[in-house]
Enzyme design. Sequence first.
Site, PDB file in Angstrom:
ATOM      1  N   CYS A   1      -2.496  -4.064   8.411  1.00 48.18           N
ATOM      2  CA  CYS A   1      -1.982  -2.772   8.867  1.00 48.18           C
ATOM      3  C   CYS A   1      -1.363  -2.903  10.260  1.00 48.18           C
ATOM      4  O   CYS A   1      -0.425  -2.172  10.590  1.00 48.18           O
ATOM      5  CB  CYS A   1      -3.088  -1.741   8.891  1.00 48.18           C
ATOM      6  SG  CYS A   1      -4.083  -1.715   7.390  1.00 48.18           S
TER       7      CYS A   1
ATOM      8  N   CYS B   1       0.820  -1.213   0.000  1.00 46.80           N
ATOM      9  CA  CYS B   1       0.000   0.000   0.000  1.00 46.80           C
ATOM     10  C   CYS B   1       0.853   1.262   0.000  1.00 46.80           C
ATOM     11  O   CYS B   1       0.346   2.349  -0.223  1.00 46.80           O
ATOM     12  CB  CYS B   1      -0.935   0.011   1.202  1.00 46.80           C
ATOM     13  SG  CYS B   1      -0.050   0.049   2.755  1.00 46.80           S
TER      14      CYS B   1
END
Length: 140
Positions: free
Chosen positions: A104, A35
């Site tokens: 994450c 990302c």
Amino acid sequence: MPAYSEKVMDHFKNPRNVGEIPDADGIGHIGNPVCGDIMELYIKVKDNVLTDVKFKTFGCGAAIATSSMITELVKGKTLDEALKISNRAVVEALDGLPPAKLHCSVLAEDALKGAIDDYLKKSTGKGLPGFKPHEEHPPK
Ligand code: FES
């Protein structure tokens, strides 16, 4: 749209321990190649205890919330205690994350380990045994 817990929203909107430690004893710098998000985590260590922890995260809300939570969980802990705090423990402390955002939280764990690895290299010449940041940050 994924549903975030109140704790995630709280740490996203009011992140704890944001910033840099100019004279940090160790710095973890981790990027997620998928990302493109980046996290930096700074630690101060005295007598094997994490006396201060700060972070800067250029990333998504879940990455900000998990880095904020990990600083709260490890501050005041010994290095060994801090190393036992996994990304799952951080997610649990936040009352969960949507499955698509679990990766994450790996960034936060790796940034902490990276900072401890850096500290150990500077203070003992040897890094954290077996430390290798996850390249793809898959959920675990
Ligand atoms: Fe990149 Fe969350 S989407 S860390």
